[in-house]
Design a protein around this motif. Structure first.
Motif, mmCIF file in Angstrom:
data_model
loop_
_atom_site.group_PDB
_atom_site.id
_atom_site.type_symbol
_atom_site.label_atom_id
_atom_site.label_comp_id
_atom_site.label_asym_id
_atom_site.label_seq_id
_atom_site.Cartn_x
_atom_site.Cartn_y
_atom_site.Cartn_z
ATOM 1 N N LEU A 106 0.561 6.927 3.952
ATOM 2 C CA LEU A 106 -0.376 8.089 3.873
ATOM 3 C C LEU A 106 0.162 9.071 5.064
ATOM 4 C CD1 LEU A 106 -3.608 6.318 3.296
ATOM 5 C CD2 LEU A 106 -2.304 7.412 1.560
ATOM 6 N N THR A 107 -0.189 10.227 4.944
ATOM 7 C CA THR A 107 0.170 11.167 6.174
ATOM 8 C C THR A 107 -1.180 11.050 6.984
ATOM 9 O OG1 THR A 107 -1.252 12.887 5.009
ATOM 10 C CG2 THR A 107 1.052 12.787 4.774
ATOM 11 N N PRO A 108 -1.149 11.499 8.329
ATOM 12 C CA PRO A 108 -2.288 11.505 9.280
ATOM 13 C C PRO A 108 -3.373 11.831 8.718
ATOM 14 C CG PRO A 108 -0.120 12.144 10.565
ATOM 15 C CD PRO A 108 0.121 12.049 9.009
ATOM 16 N N ASN A 109 -3.428 12.778 7.873
ATOM 17 C CA ASN A 109 -4.583 13.309 7.367
ATOM 18 C C ASN A 109 -5.330 12.572 6.123
ATOM 19 O OD1 ASN A 109 -2.961 14.330 5.447
ATOM 20 N ND2 ASN A 109 -3.495 16.478 5.747
ATOM 21 N N GLY A 110 -4.629 11.328 5.889
ATOM 22 C CA GLY A 110 -5.142 10.574 4.693
ATOM 23 C C GLY A 110 -4.534 10.885 3.423
ATOM 24 N N LYS A 111 -3.494 11.782 3.129
ATOM 25 C CA LYS A 111 -2.980 12.226 1.760
ATOM 26 C C LYS A 111 -1.825 11.278 1.606
ATOM 27 C CE LYS A 111 -4.600 17.079 1.792
ATOM 28 N NZ LYS A 111 -4.204 18.396 1.498
ATOM 29 N N LEU A 112 -1.277 11.211 0.255
ATOM 30 C CA LEU A 112 -0.199 10.481 -0.056
ATOM 31 C C LEU A 112 0.979 11.185 0.643
ATOM 32 C CD1 LEU A 112 1.463 8.425 -1.856
ATOM 33 C CD2 LEU A 112 1.309 10.190 -3.490
ATOM 34 N N ASP A 113 1.899 10.378 1.333
ATOM 35 C CA ASP A 113 3.197 10.725 2.126
ATOM 36 C C ASP A 113 4.223 10.864 1.028
ATOM 37 O OD1 ASP A 113 5.307 11.380 3.537
ATOM 38 O OD2 ASP A 113 4.566 10.336 5.154
ATOM 39 N N SER A 166 0.951 -1.184 -0.178
ATOM 40 C CA SER A 166 0.169 -0.053 -0.117
ATOM 41 C C SER A 166 0.833 1.026 -0.038
ATOM 42 C CB SER A 166 -0.891 0.016 1.261
ATOM 43 O OG SER A 166 -0.180 0.145 2.482
#
Length: 888
Positions: free
Chosen positions: A516-523, A513
């Motif tokens: 992701l960042t904590p706010n659900g965006k791609l890191d 997978s």
């Protein structure tokens, strides 16, 4: 202040056109003197008129060279005029777009001028682009006419436009200049760049944009610089505007090549005075030692220009100016520039003529001097916008609130910068995810859009990651659909049908997978260091089968930054590109002496085939004696000539202890392989070594050294180079005794030695004089005896192997015999003499009678045979580094 840049790539800058603050302090945060760049240029003219004015001034001057062909200004103008007349019969006029898809040639140059003279705007397309990308450009631009060659017509099936084949003769019409139909506000060209939305976007440049830029070129560059400009940039990129029109509008000469990487093989390389490229290409040219000695100015743009490259360029005495230029396509090629000096902070400089720059914060308010903000550019260079993309144009081109003519706009670059106290700009990175890969502007979003359509992928992301050498390359991270097993071959094949080669990731990793960042965006930050399953390593590589394949594998692994390379792996599929191919070709040429054209890499991109070519095909080697010992670095190389053994193994530890950026090459004797005859005279040997050196480094200054008998060879090589008009900036003689190296005929001997011995005897006590005379006589008899004995070539092992024994008296005798009867003549230069503890000072003093330019002496610990031993070599290296620094 640097901490402000740590989050500049998270994409959080507000793109909305927020109104500027009304604070008087904010509006004057940028000192206005930095933006006082207005010039009164003839902006009422269009590009063709500038060119035609120059044709009238110098009709018979050479305008362009390509291979063995050339065109004068008169001939190029006539050819463009005939094409313009033909295009007008097809309805070409102001703001009508005409496609150009052809290889670089004089016809291509006439095509661009012909389109502009007809009143149209050109849309360049690279014939190497995938067909899908060509289809998109054709449709987006709405082309009605295309200029190409007949052999390329198959790239454009089923499209309703008129095709003109420029490899067929045009009608013999009046070659006079056609009437100008354009105004300065009409389009000159459309250049497509990578787009974050998944599709390329066309940047629309008007004539007044280009004319202002071209007039700045006339102001900033001399006639000498423009008299030979390398035209190596694809017309699909805006650097070509400078190379072509910046030269032709002011009487210069364009030297066309397919790529700047081919400058070393260009038949007109000695006429190149100005070289324009990107830093990564320039670094490769320096590594390959392909910089023509005629170059006086280097323009670099498209990537950050690091201080070490600036220093390396200035180390070449013929290069006077290194220019750092910055500017996106949306502001017409260049917007700022700096003349970079050695050991100075990196800067992209100040705005060019008729250009203004502003540093704004997220609310689009000016930041205080020294603070970080986004760079906005205004002035005459700001483009009309993006073709057929009004929303994107409104987002990136905002109204200019700082003055200027009515309707003026600012272009938001997405680049984060700040001002130095002197007003120069410091580039700090991107506010979004756009990257530069070897000078190419790449939006990862476009690659992700193409990759996400692959039927075996559930998700994907593309980032730029730093390689071991500091350069960035693209890496793709993919998540497979359930039950699918995507291969790197299938992914690259898929992308190759959609994207240009420079946009295909060098590495592909499989993940369960995406992070992701904590706010659900791609890191994306996590992806820059994340390690997944390397799809390139999914299959077991075929191992090398012999020494040659093993060496090639090691070279590939180092250049490509990989650990497991097989002999059937494809160089380009593993991430290789034209820059790395040039480095590979240079290393093969140095290591094996094979003349290795870069084009061979495209014909044989796997080690198995390449090794076959190197061993089977009858290529003539460029040299036989030059041995690479330390190839890294851009300083002038140091050439060390063998001593009594004929090989260069004794220099290995010395080369290791030199500066890491100091290249070192050895010169071994011909005949070590038992196949070639040995040189029988010092003069022919020295001439051979001089040719070897000049084949590798065509122009001086040269750094040369020799050990023992090799000191005499080095001395004669320096004489030969001096005779050829070249400069030797350092001649190093390592424990080289000239006593037995002066002709033994009575007159030269008396002239070279008797005076010395008489002075020596005069100062001796009476009881020592008889013993001294006996030693002189015994030494003379020994040398005469040796010179009269027939010599046999020393029996040595093959090149690249150790000598058959640590001591080789036959070899020692052979090279000493060569020097006994050789007469040394006075040398006009200087030298550094390195003396071992056992050497007799009076013998070394003889060099003073042979070297007119002065001598520096260095006492080295150890005996003659021990000066390069581990215990002593550090002292030699230390003294040699001092001499090299003085020579530079």
């Amino acid at each position: 202040m640097i901490t402000e840049t740590t989050n500049i790539c998270d994409g959080t800058l507000d793109a909305r056109p927020v109104s500027l603050g009304s604070s008087r302090q904010q509006r004057h945060a940028l000192p206005p003197v930095w933006n006082r760049t207005k010039r009164d240029y003839p902006l009422d003219k269009c590009i063709p008129r500038l060119f035609e004015d120059q044709v009238a001034r110098t009709p018979d001057a050479v305008a362009a060279l390509c291979g063995g062909q050339s065109l004068t200004y008169r001939d190029l103008n006539a050819r463009a005029n005939r094409l313009a007349g033909r295009l007008r019969t097809l309805g070409v006029g102001p703001d009508l777009l005409v496609g150009v898809c052809m290889e670089r040639s004089l016809d291509m140059l006439a095509a661009l001028l012909g389109i502009l003279k007809a009143g149209g705007a050109y849309v360049p397309m690279d014939p190497r682009y995938p067909q899908e990308r060509l289809r998109f450009i054709l449709a987006d631009a709405g082309l009605k006419v295309l200029l190409t060659r007949r052999e390329l017509e198959g790239r454009f099936p089923d499209y309703p436009f008129q095709i003109l084949h420029l490899d067929e003769p045009l009608p013999d019409t009046d070659p006079g200049n056609p009437a100008c139909l354009n105004t300065p506000d009409h389009l000159a060209y459309i250049i497509y760049t990578s787009g974050s939305t998944g599709k390329p976007k066309g940047v629309a440049i008007e004539h007044h944009n280009a004319v202002s830029f071209l007039c700045w070129v006339r102001e900033a560059f001399t006639d000498e610089e423009l008299s030979g400009v390398l035209g190596g940039t694809s017309i699909c990129f805006d650097l070509s505007v400078f190379e072509l029109f910046g030269t032709l509008c002011w009487g210069g000469k364009v030297i066309l090549v397919d790529s700047a990487l081919e400058v070393s093989t260009c038949p007109h390389r000695q006429e190149v005075n100005l070289l324009i490229s990107v830093p990564s290409v320039m670094q490769t040219l320096l590594k390959a030692r392909a910089m023509p000695p005629s170059v006086v100015t280097v323009n670099l743009a498209g990537e950050p220009l690091r201080a070490p490259l600036v220093d390396a360029l200035h180390a070449h005495s013929h290069i006077r100016h290194v220019n750092d230029l910055y500017g996106p396509s949306e502001t017409t090629t260049y917007s700022t520039w700096a003349v970079r000096q050695p050991r100075q902070p990196a800067t992209i400089g100040r705005p060019i003529a008729n250009t203004r720059v502003y540093i704004l914060d997220a609310a689009l308010n000016p930041v205080a001097a020294g603070h970080v903000g986004e760079l906005f550019i205004g002035g005459e260079g700001v483009a009309r916008g993006y073709l057929n993309a009004p929303e994107l144009t409104a987002e990136k081109f905002i109204p200019d609130p700082f003055g200027g003519k009515p309707g003026a706009r600012l272009y938001r670059t997405g680049d984060m910068v700040r001002h130095f106290p002197d007003g120069n700009l410091e580039y700090l990175g991107r506010a979004d995810h756009q990257v530069k890969i070897r000078g190419f502007r790449v939006e990862p979003g476009e690659i992700e859009s193409a990759l996400s359509a692959h039927p075996e992928l559930a998700a994907c992301a593309v980032v730029a990651r730093a390689e071991s050498g500091g350069e960035k390359s693209l890496a793709a991270f993919v998540v497979a659909r359930e039950g699918a097993e995507p291969s790197v071959g299938s992914l690259r094949t898929w992308l190759a049908a959609l994207l240009p080669a420079h946009m295909i990731p060098a590495r592909c990793f499989l993940l369960r997978s995406l992070p992701l960042t904590p706010n659900g965006k791609l890191d994306r930050k996590a992806l820059e260091t994340l390690k997944g399953t390397d799809l390139d390593a999914a299959t077991e590589p075929v191992p090398p089968r012999n020494d040659l394949e093993r060496e090639l594998v090691a070279i590939w692994e180092r250049l490509l930054g990989r650990r497991r390379v097989g002999i059937r792996d494809n160089f380009f599929e593993l991430g290789g590109d034209s820059l790395l191919a040039v480095e590979l070709a240079a290393e093969i040429q140095i290591r094996w002496g094979q003349s290795f054209p870069v084009a061979t890499m495209f014909q044989s991109p796997v080690i198995e085939e390449l090794a076959h070519r190197l061993t089977v095909e009858s290529w003539s080697p460029s040299w036989r004696s030059l041995v690479p010992m330390q190839t890294l670095g851009s300083k002038p190389p140091l050439f060390l000539i063998h001593g009594w053994a004929g090989d260069v193994f004794g220099f290995v530890e010395l080369a290791r202890q030199m500066a890491p950026d100091q290249p070192v090459y050895g010169l071994q004797a011909v005949g070590l392989d038992g196949k070639e005859p040995q040189h029988s005279e010092v003069a022919t040997m020295a001439a051979h070594y001089a040719r070897e050196i000049r084949a590798f480094q065509p122009e001086g200054p040269y750094l040369i050294g020799g050990y023992s008998a090799g000191g005499v060879f080095a001395f004669e090589v320096a004489q030969e180079l001096h005779r050829l008009g070249q400069r030797v900036s350092m001649l190093a003689l390592f424990d080289s005794d000239p006593l037995g190296m002066i002709s033994l005929t009575i007159v030269p001997y008396l002239r070279g030695r008797c005076g010395f011995h008489l002075r020596r005897l005069w100062t001796m006590p009476h009881r020592e004089r008889i013993d001294y005379c006996r030693k002189i006589w015994a030494n003379l008899r020994t040398r005469i005896s040796r010179s009269q004995q027939p010599s046999r070539p020393p029996q040595l092992s093959a090149v690249g192997c150790e000598r058959q024994s640590p001591e080789n008296p036959e070899a020692e005798d052979y090279y000493h015999i060569l020097t006994i009867s050789h007469r040394l003549k006075r040398y006009p230069g200087s030298a550094a003499v390195f003396v071992s503890h056992e050497s007799e000072p009076e013998h070394m003093e003889l060099w003073r009678h042979l070297i007119r330019g002065g001598i520096s002496y260095h006492q080295i610990p150890g005996t003659h045979f021990e000066i390069f031993a581990p215990a002593n070599v550090s002292k030699v290296a230390e003294a040699l580094r001092t001499e090299l620094a003085d020579a530079r």
